[in-house]
Motif scaffolding. Sequence first.
Motif, mmCIF file in Angstrom:
data_model
loop_
_atom_site.group_PDB
_atom_site.id
_atom_site.type_symbol
_atom_site.label_atom_id
_atom_site.label_comp_id
_atom_site.label_asym_id
_atom_site.label_seq_id
_atom_site.Cartn_x
_atom_site.Cartn_y
_atom_site.Cartn_z
ATOM 1 N N ARG A 704 0.871 -1.174 0.000
ATOM 2 C CA ARG A 704 0.000 0.000 0.000
ATOM 3 C C ARG A 704 0.907 1.222 0.000
ATOM 4 O O ARG A 704 1.693 1.411 0.935
ATOM 5 N N ARG A 705 0.785 2.040 -1.013
ATOM 6 C CA ARG A 705 1.762 3.106 -1.240
ATOM 7 C C ARG A 705 1.062 4.458 -1.388
ATOM 8 O O ARG A 705 0.075 4.591 -2.109
ATOM 9 N N ALA A 706 1.591 5.458 -0.703
ATOM 10 C CA ALA A 706 1.169 6.845 -0.860
ATOM 11 C C ALA A 706 2.384 7.620 -1.372
ATOM 12 O O ALA A 706 3.324 7.872 -0.614
ATOM 13 N N PRO A 707 2.412 7.982 -2.642
ATOM 14 C CA PRO A 707 3.632 8.541 -3.234
ATOM 15 C C PRO A 707 3.768 10.049 -3.052
ATOM 16 O O PRO A 707 2.781 10.769 -2.853
ATOM 17 N N GLY A 708 5.026 10.505 -3.122
ATOM 18 C CA GLY A 708 5.308 11.924 -3.254
ATOM 19 C C GLY A 708 5.052 12.777 -2.039
ATOM 20 O O GLY A 708 4.416 13.825 -2.143
ATOM 21 N N PHE A 709 5.591 12.379 -0.882
ATOM 22 C CA PHE A 709 5.436 13.158 0.340
ATOM 23 C C PHE A 709 6.746 13.871 0.686
ATOM 24 O O PHE A 709 7.808 13.241 0.717
ATOM 25 N N ARG A 710 6.646 15.163 0.965
ATOM 26 C CA ARG A 710 7.826 15.931 1.365
ATOM 27 C C ARG A 710 8.158 15.635 2.812
ATOM 28 O O ARG A 710 7.289 15.697 3.691
ATOM 29 N N VAL A 711 9.400 15.310 3.085
ATOM 30 C CA VAL A 711 9.849 15.066 4.456
ATOM 31 C C VAL A 711 9.997 16.400 5.179
ATOM 32 O O VAL A 711 10.655 17.322 4.687
ATOM 33 N N VAL A 712 9.350 16.502 6.341
ATOM 34 C CA VAL A 712 9.471 17.679 7.197
ATOM 35 C C VAL A 712 10.048 17.214 8.526
ATOM 36 O O VAL A 712 9.402 16.449 9.260
ATOM 37 N N VAL A 713 11.270 17.616 8.805
ATOM 38 C CA VAL A 713 11.850 17.288 10.108
ATOM 39 C C VAL A 713 11.080 18.063 11.170
ATOM 40 O O VAL A 713 10.928 19.289 11.084
ATOM 41 N N TYR A 714 10.584 17.325 12.166
ATOM 42 C CA TYR A 714 9.609 17.895 13.098
ATOM 43 C C TYR A 714 9.801 17.247 14.460
ATOM 44 O O TYR A 714 10.230 16.082 14.550
ATOM 45 N N PRO A 715 9.484 17.944 15.551
ATOM 46 C CA PRO A 715 9.699 17.375 16.888
ATOM 47 C C PRO A 715 8.644 16.340 17.278
ATOM 48 O O PRO A 715 7.900 16.507 18.248
ATOM 49 N N THR A 716 8.571 15.256 16.526
ATOM 50 C CA THR A 716 7.710 14.137 16.896
ATOM 51 C C THR A 716 8.453 13.235 17.874
ATOM 52 O O THR A 716 9.662 13.365 18.070
ATOM 53 N N SER A 717 7.741 12.290 18.454
ATOM 54 C CA SER A 717 8.410 11.270 19.266
ATOM 55 C C SER A 717 9.324 10.438 18.377
ATOM 56 O O SER A 717 9.033 10.227 17.188
ATOM 57 N N ARG A 718 10.405 9.922 18.960
ATOM 58 C CA ARG A 718 11.305 9.063 18.208
ATOM 59 C C ARG A 718 10.567 7.816 17.743
ATOM 60 O O ARG A 718 9.753 7.232 18.465
ATOM 61 N N GLY A 719 10.840 7.433 16.508
ATOM 62 C CA GLY A 719 10.224 6.241 15.942
ATOM 63 C C GLY A 719 8.831 6.477 15.401
ATOM 64 O O GLY A 719 8.192 5.547 14.903
ATOM 65 N N CYS A 720 8.360 7.717 15.480
ATOM 66 C CA CYS A 720 6.981 8.023 15.081
ATOM 67 C C CYS A 720 6.964 9.055 13.955
ATOM 68 O O CYS A 720 7.848 9.900 13.855
ATOM 69 N N ALA A 721 5.931 8.976 13.145
ATOM 70 C CA ALA A 721 5.741 9.924 12.056
ATOM 71 C C ALA A 721 4.272 10.299 11.994
ATOM 72 O O ALA A 721 3.417 9.640 12.592
ATOM 73 N N ALA A 722 3.973 11.348 11.236
ATOM 74 C CA ALA A 722 2.587 11.795 11.106
ATOM 75 C C ALA A 722 2.370 12.362 9.713
ATOM 76 O O ALA A 722 3.264 12.982 9.132
ATOM 77 N N ALA A 723 1.164 12.142 9.179
ATOM 78 C CA ALA A 723 0.782 12.693 7.873
ATOM 79 C C ALA A 723 -0.733 12.824 7.827
ATOM 80 O O ALA A 723 -1.450 12.167 8.576
ATOM 81 N N TYR A 724 -1.212 13.666 6.935
ATOM 82 C CA TYR A 724 -2.630 13.996 6.894
ATOM 83 C C TYR A 724 -3.453 12.902 6.215
ATOM 84 O O TYR A 724 -3.013 12.262 5.264
ATOM 85 N N TYR A 725 -4.667 12.725 6.752
ATOM 86 C CA TYR A 725 -5.664 11.953 6.025
ATOM 87 C C TYR A 725 -6.618 12.950 5.369
ATOM 88 O O TYR A 725 -6.681 14.102 5.791
ATOM 89 N N PRO A 726 -7.340 12.607 4.310
ATOM 90 C CA PRO A 726 -7.514 11.253 3.766
ATOM 91 C C PRO A 726 -6.410 10.764 2.845
ATOM 92 O O PRO A 726 -6.451 9.627 2.388
ATOM 93 N N GLU A 727 -5.391 11.598 2.577
ATOM 94 C CA GLU A 727 -4.348 11.185 1.636
ATOM 95 C C GLU A 727 -3.645 9.909 2.068
ATOM 96 O O GLU A 727 -3.179 9.128 1.217
ATOM 97 N N THR A 728 -3.541 9.673 3.378
ATOM 98 C CA THR A 728 -2.826 8.495 3.865
ATOM 99 C C THR A 728 -3.740 7.342 4.256
ATOM 100 O O THR A 728 -3.261 6.304 4.726
ATOM 101 N N ASN A 729 -5.058 7.492 4.064
ATOM 102 C CA ASN A 729 -5.953 6.363 4.354
ATOM 103 C C ASN A 729 -5.652 5.158 3.483
ATOM 104 O O ASN A 729 -5.972 4.027 3.843
ATOM 105 N N VAL A 730 -5.033 5.395 2.333
ATOM 106 C CA VAL A 730 -4.644 4.300 1.444
ATOM 107 C C VAL A 730 -3.680 3.336 2.133
ATOM 108 O O VAL A 730 -3.580 2.161 1.753
ATOM 109 N N LEU A 731 -2.996 3.801 3.178
ATOM 110 C CA LEU A 731 -1.993 2.983 3.874
ATOM 111 C C LEU A 731 -2.585 2.123 4.985
ATOM 112 O O LEU A 731 -1.899 1.238 5.501
ATOM 113 N N VAL A 732 -3.838 2.372 5.356
ATOM 114 C CA VAL A 732 -4.445 1.696 6.503
ATOM 115 C C VAL A 732 -5.146 0.425 6.029
ATOM 116 O O VAL A 732 -6.172 0.504 5.346
ATOM 117 N N PRO A 733 -4.635 -0.766 6.353
ATOM 118 C CA PRO A 733 -5.281 -1.997 5.879
ATOM 119 C C PRO A 733 -6.698 -2.131 6.422
ATOM 120 O O PRO A 733 -6.965 -1.812 7.584
#
Length: 759
Positions: A704-733
Motif C-alpha cells: 500500500r503506497r502513498a507517493p510523493g510526500f515531502r519530508v518535514v523534520v519535526y519534533p515528533t516522538s522518536r520512531g513516530c511519524a505523522a501525515a494527513y488523512y484522507p491522503e494516507t488512508n490508502v496505507l491503513v489496511p
Amino acid sequence: MATKPPKADPVQDAPQVAEPKHAAAGLPAIGHSLRIAQQQMGVKRTALTLLRVNQKDGFDCPGCAWPEPEHRHTAEFCENGAKAVAEEATLRRVTPEFFAAHPVADLAGRSGYWLGQQGRLTHPMYLPEGGERYEPVSWERAFDIVAEEMRALVSPDQAVFYTSGRTSNEAAFLYQLFARELGTNNLPDCSNMCHESSGSALSETIGIGKGSVLLEDLYQADLIIVAGQNPGTNHPRMLTALERAKANGAKVISVNPLPEAGMERFKNPQTPKGLTAGAALNDLFLQIRIGGDQALFRLLNKLILEAEGALDDTFIREHTHGFEEFAKTARAADWDETLAATGLTRADIERTLEMVLASERTIVCWAMGLTQHKHSVPTIREVVNFLLLRGNIGRPGAGVCPVRGHSNVQGDRTMGIFERPAPAFLDALEKEFGFAPPRAHGLDVVRAIRALRDGEAKVFFAMGGNFVSASPDTDVTEAAMRRARLTVHVSTKLNRSHVVTGARALILPTLGRTERDVQGGGEQFVTVEDSMGMVHASRGRLEPASAQLLSEPAIVCRLARRVLGADSVVPWEEFDKDYGTIRDRIARVIPGFEDFNARAARPGGFVLPHAPRDERRFPTVTGKANFTAAPVEYPKVPAGRLLLQTLRSHDQYNTTIYGLDDRYRGIRNGRRVVLVNAGDARELGVADGSYVDLVSEWRDGTERRAPGFRVVVYPTSRGCAAAYYPETNVLVPLDSTADTSNTPASKSVVVRLEQSATD
C-alpha cells in the motif's frame, strides 16, 4: 465580497515549511476566519450568519460536538467552526450545468479540496448505468430508482445505510426506523471509525458508552489529562474551557506524540489578555510514543496502588467489581517495559504521579489518539481503572471525557444508529410502531466494505458524510463501492464519494444547518446532542441554497413511503409535515427524552440522564463499575521502519479540506508532507525537504503506497511519524482494526520511507 470557486486544482507539489507555532488562536484566527467567511459568503451574509452560530435561538455549528456554556459569547464559535459554517452557507453553487460540463471521469481526477470549493448542490442528480455524466432528475424519479433497486434485493441485508455525524436526532431516528422496517440492522456510522472503542470500553466498565462529565465539571477539576487529542485544531472551543479551569486552579497534563500549539498557549480572541499574551495551558507535556498510553496508565495504576492512602477504599468497596484481579495485574507493571513502550523518562512519570496524587478531582479527556489502535479498548479500560482507583467517577470535577468529533455523532447513536442495537431499544421500537424489527446484528463500516467488496451488499445509501474518503484502505474501499448496484448520497456539497459510484448513482441535495426548514406544518427545528449529553434545538435562518432542496427528515419519509408502500405501519407523511410528531415518538421509545418537545423548546435544551455521573449507579452486567485486567500492548516496529499516525491539518475538518495550510505546524500550500523526527531522519538517510513514498507494511503482504510526500523534520516522538488523512488512508489496511470495536487502526501504521520517483 464573495469570490468564485477555483477553476483549476491548485498545485500542491512544493509545500512551504516554516517553524511550528507555539500558541493558538488570537488575532491570526480572527483574521483567517473572517477571510474564509467573506470569500464564501460575502460581508453582510458573514455577519448575519456567524452571529447565530451556537446561540440559543440560532443553529448548532455543523463542526465539532463541543458543548456550549450556559452564558454564550456574542461570537460563540471558533476558527474552524467559522470555516464549517462558511462552507455550508457559501454563495457558490453546483448546478446541473456544472455536471454537464464535467464528466465523472474529470471529477474523479480532482482533489477533495477542489470538489468541496465548488459550492452547494442545487438539484437531485442521477448517473445512469453506463453514463458518463450526472444528469438532473426529479425527486419522484430519484425515489423510484432507489425503490427499484431495493425491491430487487434478495434480502434487506443487501442494503447498507450509512450515517455521518451531522445528521439531526429527528432524521437519524427516522433513518434507523426506515432501515429496520425494511428489515436490516446494517446501520454503520462514522462512530465505527472514531469513538467506537470508547463506547465499547465504557459500556463494559461503567455501563454507558458516553462521557460522564459536564462542562461545569472541567471548571471544578483539580487535574485534567488530555490524551491523544489536539483541541487547538479539532475542538478549539475546548481551549476556552481549559483556560477557565486553569484560572480556577486546575493543572493540565497533555499526552501526545506531537507538541500542539493550542496546548502550549491559548490566545483567547474574546479577551484583551488573550489577544496579547494568552495563557499557557500545559503544566506537563508527556511526549509519548504512538500507542504507549495503555502502558503509561498501567504503571500509574501500579504506583497509585503502592502509594499510602491513595485509594478511595470506600468507593472501591461499595461501587466497583474486579478490584483484586486488576490490582494483581497492575502490580506486575514493569518500569523498563513502560519506558520502552512510552518513550518517556522516569522523571516524567514520577512528576505525573505527584500531580495525580495531589488531585482530588481528576478528568481524563481523549480522542482518536487513544481510539484508533489494535489495543484501544484495553487502553481506555485502563483509563477507567485509573479513575476508579481514586473515586473519580460520579462526583463533581471528575470523570471520563471522550471528546466527540462531529456535531451530532453522539446523538445519532442515541437515536438508534447502531448495527448492534440493544434488545431493550428494539422492544421499545416494536411496542411503539407495531412491527418486529430485525434482531440479528448488522454491518459496521469495515464489515460493510467487505460485504460490498465481496458482492454481498448491493445498495449503499449514505446520510451525509464522505464515506470513500473517511474509510481505510482507499483502493479496496473504492473498488468495493464500484461493485454496488446503486450508491446514494444525501449531501450538501460535492465530495469524492460522489465520483466513486456503483453501476447507478444518485446525489440527493439537502438543507444545511444554517437554512430555514419549512414543511407542511410550518417552520421546523431539529435537535442535536453534544459530546456531554446536552440536547438542544437548532434553527436555521438562511433561505435554502435552492428551491429544489429537501430536508433530511423529508427525504427519509418520502423515500420510505416509496420503498415500503402501503404495507408500512409508520405514519411517514405525518412525520414529514411536523417534526414535533417525530419527537413525540422518540419520547416514548428512548429513555431520557420524556416530554421531548417541551424540553427541546427551552433555551439551551436539557441534559440527558447519566446513571454513573448522576447517582453513582453503574448499569453493567455486575451492577457495579468494573475494573478490568488485560495484558499491556503497544506497537512493535521493525528496524528501519516508523509508526505513522494519520491526522488533520488545521485547514480541515474530518474529510472536508478548507485550505492547503497547517498554520500551527508551519506547513503552507500543500498537504503531502510527512512529519519525521530529526534523529529518525538521520538514521533512515532522508533529508528535510526530500520526497519519499510512504509504504505501509501489514501481515497480508499487500503493498500500500502513498507517493510523493515531502519530508518535514519535526519534533515528533522518536520512531513516530505523522501525515494527513484522507491522503494516507490508502496505507491503513482494512483488516487492521481495534479488538472488540473493529475501529480502523489509523493511528498505528507501520511504514517504510522510499525515495520518491518525483524527487
